[in-house]
Design a protein around this motif. Structure first.
Motif, PDB file in Angstrom:
ATOM      1  N   ASP A  38     -40.221 -21.547  -4.476  1.00 14.71           N
ATOM      2  CA  ASP A  38     -39.337 -22.696  -4.309  1.00 14.71           C
ATOM      3  C   ASP A  38     -39.586 -23.304  -2.931  1.00 14.71           C
ATOM      4  O   ASP A  38     -38.867 -23.046  -1.963  1.00 14.71           O
ATOM      5  CB  ASP A  38     -37.877 -22.261  -4.460  1.00 14.71           C
ATOM      6  N   ARG A  72     -39.366 -26.350  -1.770  1.00 21.57           N
ATOM      7  CA  ARG A  72     -38.374 -27.278  -1.228  1.00 21.57           C
ATOM      8  C   ARG A  72     -37.242 -26.515  -0.526  1.00 21.57           C
ATOM      9  O   ARG A  72     -36.762 -26.918   0.527  1.00 21.57           O
ATOM     10  CB  ARG A  72     -37.822 -28.169  -2.332  1.00 21.57           C
ATOM     11  N   HIS A  73     -36.823 -25.408  -1.115  1.00 25.96           N
ATOM     12  CA  HIS A  73     -35.762 -24.620  -0.485  1.00 25.96           C
ATOM     13  C   HIS A  73     -36.257 -24.009   0.821  1.00 25.96           C
ATOM     14  O   HIS A  73     -35.520 -23.992   1.825  1.00 25.96           O
ATOM     15  CB  HIS A  73     -35.278 -23.520  -1.433  1.00 25.96           C
ATOM     16  N   ARG A 115     -36.182 -26.632   3.527  1.00 31.20           N
ATOM     17  CA  ARG A 115     -34.821 -26.950   3.969  1.00 31.20           C
ATOM     18  C   ARG A 115     -34.311 -25.918   4.978  1.00 31.20           C
ATOM     19  O   ARG A 115     -33.787 -26.270   6.033  1.00 31.20           O
ATOM     20  CB  ARG A 115     -33.874 -27.025   2.768  1.00 31.20           C
TER      21      ARG A 115
END
Length: 765
Positions: free
Chosen positions: A132, A134-135, A138
């Motif tokens: 993941d 994108r996580h 972030r």
């Protein structure tokens, strides 16, 4: 997760990418790779032991292609289901598209009768099952990036990207000068990249800027690899990449460490490794070879990352070159290859500094190092404002003034009633001396701050005092080490540490000293500040040296005192003495100065430079080296060039060199004689340690036939603003203009391609 688009990869490359991801996604299963079964090409079949997954990859957005791939996959499932080998298996069909499936493609797969689960997904969706990204991106932004800190509030690592002023990167061998934005675009094509820079030169800010640019392009779908940024200081004693990535995931709060590892192994990561010089080696053992081995062991994690990162995936590492003995050792220990792109971070250029100081409303003394971290602190503290006589001072006088200003400001604005600037300076100087007991000469523990505070102020720290000591000028926190502090700049630490040595020279008849057991010698700046405060230096230093030699705890102080005499071309006038178990950096032995009464026993020397007339092999003025460990002797091609009786016992020399290896290569090159001399002088001013050079030192190491070019070339160097003369104790010192670092490195790294006016004028001589 970014999408693949048809013009970024051909069909074979896209199929290979899908296989890389599925194999990591099902890393404990068997896979066939591209195979021909039942007369048809199959992109991949995964065998989990209980399930067969038939994988087909396509870049086509045509419905007919989807119909064909699904039909042949259904036929294969029917045939395999009838086999005795797979009679108890479950089956699944997975169609992977480069872009999101069209509505027609999705509808067809959903409505088709296959007798087993089936799906059509984009590569984006497939990759997100593996990692993941994108996580990760972030939450990575909430964690620190190397040593990036707000100079006004060192506990704040959230420095806005707008605060970054790009510094020049000079490419090794070519002299090409680029910015972080250029390198961010370049690394997308893969390969290995190395950035060398001094402490506080902006390595972490530069690496973070590159990370941000790669991150943004990844998030917008322009590139396929997710950037992963590791602070190597958080991975001391780790040697396995998988372990380091697992710890990194835990540090930043990423919940699926194994998926991060899988993405890296699949080649879908752009890896950033910040601070290889912070991977601390074991303590020095018994030989130079052991010291090299210790450093090699300390950076084993970096070397294994380079070895195990898929060849098509980019990896970029950064750290201080001074951690190693030279580029060859660094290259071998870190494990990067000859195809790697290597850059020097040159610090601020004139235009960079103008931009930075214009925003702060400040001016910059020519003697001040152009390290962004130090400039940030001084500018934010208002210590560089307006016209000032300090701007024209020598480095030692300038730092004397700067330390006074720093302490006066802190007392008036922060510490307040009950404290004097002179006491605060004693406190900072005491901490600088205590820091000399750490491996790099800058580190402090919380207990050090309390101990020195008690010594200077005569009481224990209370809560207000604890808060004040936590934000002392010139000190920063150490991420991951609660309570630990470090000096933000080596020159700041060196200047402050000179105070205790000056006081020892004034009163050496003591049984115990704050200098006891310091292990890091003063650099040239600190020694110059000591000498400038000392009247009748040859007598006072000689007396202090004789007293210090009586106590083994003052071995490093002996090294400092001898270096002061050598710096100022003063002979030793005291009684015979032996210096034991001291560590030296670079020492120049000039046969015209008398050090014959000094012997070194079991000492360690990085470099010994044999000065002029050493070829005469006149040992009458030479010190003796007994059972010593010497990294390099410059000015001698072999032991036979060293006067007899100078090296005794088990003294060993790792390397002999007529000049430094780089200068030797310059001398053998077909370059014009004047250019050879220019490069040698620029290296001594901008690359070798020290704040400046005496004119006699500029000729050292040059063949006699070339020394005639030194004076006219120095005239040009000064006229072009690369250096200036300062006058200290009746001596003329040539000091470099640090704002010219980038230009000087470009000339050194690419003399054949340089278009600078300095090079043109030297060639015209």
């Amino acid at each position: 997760m970014p999408d693949f688009v048809c013009d970024t990869q051909n069909s074979t490359e896209f199929e290979a990418s899908v296989r890389q991801v599925t194999r990591q996604l099902y890393r404990h299963s068997d896979s066939t790779g591209s195979i021909k079964l039942d007369g048809r090409e199959r992109d991949e079949i995964i065998d989990t032991g209980t399930e067969l997954i038939v994988v087909e990859a396509t870049q086509s957005r045509k419905l007919s292609k989807t119909e064909y791939d699904l039909s042949k996959s259904i036929d294969l499932v029917k045939k395999l289901r009838g086999s005795n080998n797979f009679s108890e298996y479950n089956f699944r069909i997975m169609l992977v598209t480069a872009e999101d499936p069209t509505a027609d493609q999705a509808a067809h797969v959903k409505s088709a009768k296959a007798g087993c689960p089936k799906e059509i997904i984009s590569f984006t969706t497939l990759f997100s099952r593996l990692f993941d990204a994108r996580h990760y991106i972030r939450i990575r932004g909430d964690h620190s990036f190397g040593s990036v800190r707000n100079p006004a509030n060192e506990s704040d690592h959230r420095v806005p990207p707008s605060e970054y002023i790009p510094t020049a990167l000079s490419r090794e061998n070519t002299g090409e000068s680029i910015r972080a934005s250029d390198l961010a675009a370049r690394i997308e094509s893969g390969g290995q990249y190395v950035i060398y820079g001094d402490y506080g030169s902006g390595k972490s800010m530069t690496l973070r800027d590159i990370y941000f640019r790669v991150r943004d392009r990844f998030a917008s779908g322009d590139i396929i690899r997710c950037p992963i940024y590791l602070n190597l200081r958080e991975h001391i004693a780790q040697t396995q990449p998988d372990e380091a990535l697992y710890r990194h995931a835990e540090k930043v709060g990423f919940p699926e460490p194994h998926s991060l590892i899988s993405a890296w192994r699949a080649g879908f990561v752009t890896l950033f490794l910040d601070g290889f010089d912070e991977l601390t080696p074991p303590q020095f053992a018994s030989s130079a070879l052991t010291l090299r081995q210790a450093r090699r062991f300390a950076v084993e994690l970096v070397r294994r990352f380079i070895e195990q990162t898929p060849s098509e995936a980019p990896i970029i590492i950064a750290g201080r070159e001074s951690y190693f003995d030279g580029r060859e050792e660094a290259k071998s220990a870190l494990g990067y290859n000859s195809a790697s792109q290597v850059f020097d971070l040159a610090g601020f250029t004139d235009s960079d500094i103008e931009k930075f100081l214009k925003a702060k409303g400040t001016m910059l003394p020519g003697w001040l190092p152009t390290r962004p971290l130090l400039l940030g602190y001084l500018a934010n503290a208002g210590l560089l404002k307006g016209e000032d006589e300090a701007l024209a001072l020598s480095p030692s006088s300038g730092w004397e003034q700067m330390l006074h200003r720093v302490c006066a400001r802190e007392v008036s604005q922060v510490w307040g009633v009950g404290f004097e600037a002179s006491d605060l300076r004693l406190f900072i100087e005491g901490l600088a001396t205590r820091a000399r007991k750490s491996p790099d000469g800058r580190g402090l523990q919380d207990s050090d701050l309390r101990s020195v505070f008690r010594k200077v102020f005569g009481r224990d720290t209370d809560e207000p005092a604890n808060l004040l000591t936590c934000r002392l000028p010139g000190l920063g926190s150490v991420p991951g080490r609660p309570g630990a502090r470090e000096f933000i700049d080596a020159d700041f630490a060196d200047a402050a540490a000179s105070g205790d040595l000056s006081r020892y020279i004034e009163a050496p008849f003591v049984m115990k000293s704050s200098l006891d057991n310091v292990s890091v010698a003063l650099r040239e700046l600190g020694r110059e500040m000591v000498a400038s405060r000392t009247d009748d230096a040859i007598s006072r230093v000689s007396i202090a040296l004789l007293k210090a030699s009586d106590r083994s705890e003052l071995a490093t102080t002996c090294a400092d005192l001898i270096s002061i005499l050598m710096d100022h071309q003063l002979s030793y006038s005291g009684a015979p003495l032996t210096i034991q178990d001291a560590n030296f950096g670079t020492v120049t032995v000039d046969p015209e100065l008398d050090f014959s009464k000094i012997s070194f026993a079991r000492c360690i020397f990085d470099t010994i430079e044999l000065g002029r007339s050493s070829a005469a092999k006149d040992a009458s003025n030479f010190p003796r080296f007994h059972d010593c460990l010497i990294g390099k002797i410059e000015g001698a091609a072999s032991q036979s060039d060293v006067p007899a009786g100078v090296l005794t016992g088990t003294s060993s020399v790792e390397q002999y060199a007529t000049f430094t290896a780089t200068n030797d290569a310059v001398m053998r090159s077909p370059l014009k004689d004047e250019v050879k001399v220019l490069l040698t002088i620029l290296r001594k001013l901008f690359i070798q340690s020290g704040t400046g050079r005496q004119y006699s030192a500029l000729r050292r190491g040059l063949p006699a036939s070339l020394t005639k070019h030194v004076e006219p070339i120095v005239v040009v160097i000064k006229a072009e603003g690369y250096a200036q003369d300062v006058y200290i104790d009746r001596r003329t010192i040539l000091i470099p203009n640090r704002t010219k670092n980038a230009d000087a490195l470009a000339i050194i790294n690419g003399p054949n391609t340089s278009t600078s006016s300095l090079m043109a004028k030297v060639k015209a001589l």
